[in-house]
Design an enzyme around this catalytic site. Structure first.
Site, PDB file in Angstrom:
ATOM      1  N   ASP A  17     -23.004  -5.868  40.710  1.00 26.60           N
ATOM      2  CA  ASP A  17     -21.580  -6.640  40.274  1.00 26.60           C
ATOM      3  C   ASP A  17     -21.850  -8.073  40.343  1.00 26.60           C
ATOM      4  O   ASP A  17     -21.923  -8.691  41.423  1.00 26.60           O
ATOM      5  CB  ASP A  17     -20.451  -6.000  41.229  1.00 26.60           C
ATOM      6  CG  ASP A  17     -19.246  -6.606  41.144  1.00 26.60           C
ATOM      7  OD1 ASP A  17     -18.962  -7.719  40.203  1.00 26.60           O
ATOM      8  OD2 ASP A  17     -18.371  -6.555  41.826  1.00 26.60           O
TER       9      ASP A  17
ATOM     10  N   LYS B 218     -20.056 -10.434  39.835  1.00 24.55           N
ATOM     11  CA  LYS B 218     -19.074 -11.332  40.643  1.00 24.55           C
ATOM     12  C   LYS B 218     -19.236 -11.277  42.224  1.00 24.55           C
ATOM     13  O   LYS B 218     -18.489 -12.207  42.802  1.00 24.55           O
ATOM     14  CB  LYS B 218     -17.484 -10.913  40.071  1.00 24.55           C
ATOM     15  CG  LYS B 218     -17.527 -11.021  38.555  1.00 24.55           C
ATOM     16  CD  LYS B 218     -15.956 -10.640  38.457  1.00 24.55           C
ATOM     17  CE  LYS B 218     -15.694 -10.543  36.949  1.00 24.55           C
ATOM     18  NZ  LYS B 218     -14.237  -9.978  36.485  1.00 24.55           N
TER      19      LYS B 218
ATOM     20  N   ASN C 264     -26.171  -9.393  26.450  1.00 26.00           N
ATOM     21  CA  ASN C 264     -25.203  -9.709  25.528  1.00 26.00           C
ATOM     22  C   ASN C 264     -23.977  -9.713  25.851  1.00 26.00           C
ATOM     23  O   ASN C 264     -22.909  -9.539  25.176  1.00 26.00           O
ATOM     24  CB  ASN C 264     -25.306  -8.322  24.098  1.00 26.00           C
ATOM     25  CG  ASN C 264     -24.897  -7.191  25.023  1.00 26.00           C
ATOM     26  OD1 ASN C 264     -24.672  -6.935  26.102  1.00 26.00           O
ATOM     27  ND2 ASN C 264     -24.772  -6.091  24.409  1.00 26.00           N
TER      28      ASN C 264
ATOM     29  N   ARG D  36     -19.693 -18.574  33.082  1.00 26.37           N
ATOM     30  CA  ARG D  36     -18.876 -18.484  34.560  1.00 26.37           C
ATOM     31  C   ARG D  36     -19.689 -17.773  35.440  1.00 26.37           C
ATOM     32  O   ARG D  36     -19.610 -18.296  36.880  1.00 26.37           O
ATOM     33  CB  ARG D  36     -17.624 -17.784  34.189  1.00 26.37           C
ATOM     34  CG  ARG D  36     -16.757 -18.758  33.101  1.00 26.37           C
ATOM     35  CD  ARG D  36     -15.103 -18.016  33.502  1.00 26.37           C
ATOM     36  NE  ARG D  36     -15.087 -16.688  32.989  1.00 26.37           N
ATOM     37  CZ  ARG D  36     -14.897 -16.349  31.537  1.00 26.37           C
ATOM     38  NH1 ARG D  36     -14.723 -17.551  30.750  1.00 26.37           N
ATOM     39  NH2 ARG D  36     -14.916 -15.212  31.162  1.00 26.37           N
TER      40      ARG D  36
ATOM     41  N   ASP E 120     -26.096  -2.131  14.494  1.00 25.12           N
ATOM     42  CA  ASP E 120     -26.918  -2.340  15.826  1.00 25.12           C
ATOM     43  C   ASP E 120     -28.151  -2.008  15.644  1.00 25.12           C
ATOM     44  O   ASP E 120     -28.939  -2.746  16.545  1.00 25.12           O
ATOM     45  CB  ASP E 120     -26.291  -1.146  16.800  1.00 25.12           C
ATOM     46  CG  ASP E 120     -24.918  -1.623  17.360  1.00 25.12           C
ATOM     47  OD1 ASP E 120     -25.067  -2.595  17.811  1.00 25.12           O
ATOM     48  OD2 ASP E 120     -23.909  -0.814  16.953  1.00 25.12           O
TER      49      ASP E 120
END
Length: 386
Positions: free
Chosen positions: A73, A75, A96, A104, A171
């Site tokens: 994770d 964050k 991607n 950020r 793709d």
């Protein structure tokens, strides 16, 4: 030793584009550490039907084979620190995530270069970051529409509705460009010691792919005709009916066309004034295709194939997708391999199609579970710091 032995790629890509690119590099021996979101993991895990475990879908088995998975994770400061540690050990970081979001999180090119100055930083984007579409989301359907690909079938069959080609073709094409970009950047690094930032935009990659032939007479300025390669857009260019099926037949050269017309009993067609006039105007192929379609129902597919093979006419039987696994040529070349995955059981796996005389094929690993290698990867990081 495989071709890419010793190359480590941190793969933060999802769905098909990025995973397909890194799967090809895994097949060549690169170590791919797949970074996934905790819990559900990569969306590609859920693509395809019929697998008992929904997190181990059939497409996931194909595009993520031979990789290791760690769930992070980003964050979470502790998990972000793990990714920084991984980047410090890597040759390539491939993601991607949209540009503002990755910045950020602190993993834009500047952030990663501060961790590993010679990192090859690959950003798989939907659209080139210098253009007005830079922040738009991109999926296969979107790219097919934006490149004009959805206008091709209407030009063939007259149905005015725009339609998608029934393949994740944008793709996969972008995935090939991504793998090529990584290999090119690795060659540059071997020669110079320099890493670099590489952008692989789906829109531009697929536009280049499709316009190779379809820009056609619009290439010149001013254009001498419309875009669209006439041979591919000819409504009469279809599989030809036989007594028991269909054939693909390609009368590509004048010699093969003459031999084919002779076999069909239509050699005199090539001598008519109508054909000569059409040929002078580069509009003769519909005449050829229509004549083939008129004559092929007289024999079975097997009879035609035997006759064409004896006369060097390019032709193959038309098959259903379901028939391909039983193809005798693919069986002889070892294209499919029956394997037993520890989680999903027996399945047929496609083997890498390209063979290298100077390097043995890699013993391909299985597609991983979400965070299936998280513990040993974390232990390796801790050991390297000790």
């Amino acid at each position: 030793m495989t071709i890419l032995s010793g190359i480590r790629i941190i793969d933060l890509t999802t769905v098909i584009f990025g995973p397909y690119a890194t799967q090809m590099l895994a097949d060549l021996g690169a170590e791919i550490i797949k970074v996934e979101a905790p819990g559900l993991g990569d969306v590609s895990r859920y693509l395809g039907n019929g697998i008992p475990d929904p997190t181990m879908g059939s497409i996931h088995l194909t595009v993520n084979r031979g990789k290791r998975s760690i769930a992070l994770d980003l964050k979470n400061p502790e998990d972000a620190a793990v990714l920084r540690d991984l980047i410090a050990t890597a040759d390539v970081f491939f993601h991607n995530v949209r540009g503002r979001a990755i910045a950020r999180l602190g993993f834009d090119y500047a952030g990663c270069q501060a961790i590993k100055p010679d990192i090859i930083y690959v950003h798989g984007t939907g659209f080139g970051q210098d253009g007005p579409y830079a922040d738009l989301q991109a999926y296969d359907d979107v790219i097919q529409a934006a490149t004009g690909t959805t206008s091709l079938l209407p030009r063939v069959d007259g149905d005015p509705r725009p339609r998608y080609l029934p393949s994740l073709i944008a793709d996969k094409v972008a995935g090939h460009y991504g793998a090529q970009a990584i290999l090119a950047a690795l060659v540059h690094k071997l020669r110079t010691g320099e890493g670099q930032e590489v952008e692989v935009p789906m829109f531009e990659c697929f536009a280049s792919f499709m316009l190779t032939e379809h820009l056609c007479d619009a290439t010149l300025d001013p254009p001498i005709g419309p875009a669209g390669y006439p041979r591919q857009l000819d409504a009469t260019r279809q599989p030809f009916p036989t007594a028991d099926g269909y054939l693909a037949i390609v009368p590509y050269t004048p010699d093969s066309t003459a031999r084919l017309m002779a076999l069909l009993g239509s050699a005199d067609l090539l001598e008519t004034a109508e054909f000569e006039a059409a040929k002078a105007a580069r509009q003769h192929m519909p005449i050829i295709y229509s004549e083939i379609a008129r004559k092929t129902p007289a024999r079975t597919t097997a009879e035609w194939l035997e006759l064409f093979a004896a006369n060097d006419i390019p032709a193959m039987a038309v098959r259903d997708l379901q028939d391909i696994k039983g193809d005798p040529h693919l069986a002889a070349t070892g294209f499919f391999r029956r394997r037993a995955h520890p989680d999903v059981g027996a399945y047929d796996e496609m083997q890498p199609p390209v063979k290298y005389s100077a390097a043995p094929p890699r013993d391909l690993g299985f597609a991983p579970r979400v965070d299936g290698d998280g513990a040993p990867i974390r232990a390796e990081i801790a050991g390297s710091k000790a």
